[in-house]
Scaffold this active site. Structure first.
Site, PDB file in Angstrom:
ATOM      1  N   LYS A 289       0.840  -1.201   0.000  1.00 18.53           N
ATOM      2  CA  LYS A 289       0.000   0.000   0.000  1.00 18.53           C
ATOM      3  C   LYS A 289       0.881   1.259   0.000  1.00 18.53           C
ATOM      4  CE  LYS A 289      -3.871  -2.415   2.249  1.00 18.53           C
ATOM      5  NZ  LYS A 289      -4.732  -2.499   3.467  1.00 18.53           N
TER       6      LYS A 289
ATOM      7  N   TYR B 176     -12.200  -2.876  -3.518  1.00 20.18           N
ATOM      8  CA  TYR B 176     -12.776  -2.980  -2.169  1.00 20.18           C
ATOM      9  C   TYR B 176     -14.308  -2.932  -2.179  1.00 20.18           C
ATOM     10  CZ  TYR B 176      -8.251  -2.557   0.268  1.00 20.18           C
ATOM     11  OH  TYR B 176      -6.984  -2.780   0.779  1.00 20.18           O
TER      12      TYR B 176
ATOM     13  N   ASN C  33      -1.835  -0.173   7.245  1.00 15.55           N
ATOM     14  CA  ASN C  33      -1.341  -1.528   7.534  1.00 15.55           C
ATOM     15  C   ASN C  33      -0.502  -2.140   6.406  1.00 15.55           C
ATOM     16  OD1 ASN C  33      -3.454  -2.184   5.842  1.00 15.55           O
ATOM     17  ND2 ASN C  33      -4.615  -3.366   7.354  1.00 15.55           N
TER      18      ASN C  33
ATOM     19  N   HIS D  82      -1.709  -5.587   1.344  1.00 16.72           N
ATOM     20  CA  HIS D  82      -2.978  -6.276   1.079  1.00 16.72           C
ATOM     21  C   HIS D  82      -2.708  -7.695   0.609  1.00 16.72           C
ATOM     22  CE1 HIS D  82      -6.892  -7.291  -0.715  1.00 16.72           C
ATOM     23  NE2 HIS D  82      -6.204  -7.753  -1.731  1.00 16.72           N
TER      24      HIS D  82
ATOM     25  N   GLU E 135      -8.823 -10.256  -8.371  1.00 14.82           N
ATOM     26  CA  GLU E 135      -7.987  -9.077  -8.125  1.00 14.82           C
ATOM     27  C   GLU E 135      -6.787  -9.022  -9.092  1.00 14.82           C
ATOM     28  OE1 GLU E 135      -7.264  -9.343  -3.891  1.00 14.82           O
ATOM     29  OE2 GLU E 135      -9.374  -8.968  -3.431  1.00 14.82           O
TER      30      GLU E 135
END
Ligand code: DAT
Ligand code: MG
Length: 151
Positions: free
Chosen positions: A11, A51, A114, A117, A128
């Site tokens: 990310k 998402y 965080n 992913h 994805e």
């Protein structure tokens, strides 16, 4: 023992903090096969599609802002049981609950930052990868170490 594919993404915070090499390295060392890799700045539309299951959650707008706030590193990994194993290497969603030794447990402190992913099912892995990579960006290849990873 099924060969699966999973989508892993560093990310924007992971990219900004210089953690790209560290994160790729964990999956490489484990013995999974890297099939796709790129630095990429994604659109709001792509982030929302990725998402889509979380649409309606209170944190959704912030999540989309975060994911689109800078370049991400997109990866496609293949291997036996790679989906669940990658999730284990990544650790719990909340970094404060993630075990030491996991990527989130070792490298992050907040759910909204965080660092990485990982797909949550083989179906989502395929979905994805198809969403983030174009045809021709995925390579099928056999590493020389293959016989030393699986008997
Ligand atoms: P994961 O990334 O572990 O698969 P998820 O798919 O449930 O977790 O959620 C996607 C991301 O959204 C997650 O990495 C961080 C953020 N998120 C999830 N739940 C949240 C919450 N309760 N508050 C803030 N951010 C949250
Ligand atoms: Mg998820």
């Amino acid at each position: 023992e099924e060969v699966e594919e999973t989508y892993v993404m560093v990310k924007p915070d992971g990219v900004q903090r210089g953690l790209v090499g560290e994160i790729i390295s964990r999956f490489e060392k484990k013995g999974f096969l890297l099939k796709g890799l790129k630095l990429f700045q994604c659109s709001k539309e792509l982030a929302e599609e990725h998402y889509k299951d979380l649409k309606g959650k209170t944190f959704f707008p912030k999540l989309i802002d975060y994911i689109t706030s800078g370049p991400v590193v997109c990866m496609a990994w293949e291997g036996v049981g790679v989906v669940a194993s990658a999730r284990k290497l990544i650790g719990a969603t909340n970094p404060l609950q993630a075990e030491p030794g996991t990527i989130r447990g070792d490298l992050s402190v907040q759910m909204g930052r965080n660092v990485v992913h990982g797909s949550d099912s083989p179906e989502n892995g395929k979905r994805e990868i198809a969403l983030w990579f174009k045809e021709g960006e995925i390579c099928s290849w056999v590493p020389v170490q293959a016989p030393w990873l699986r008997e």
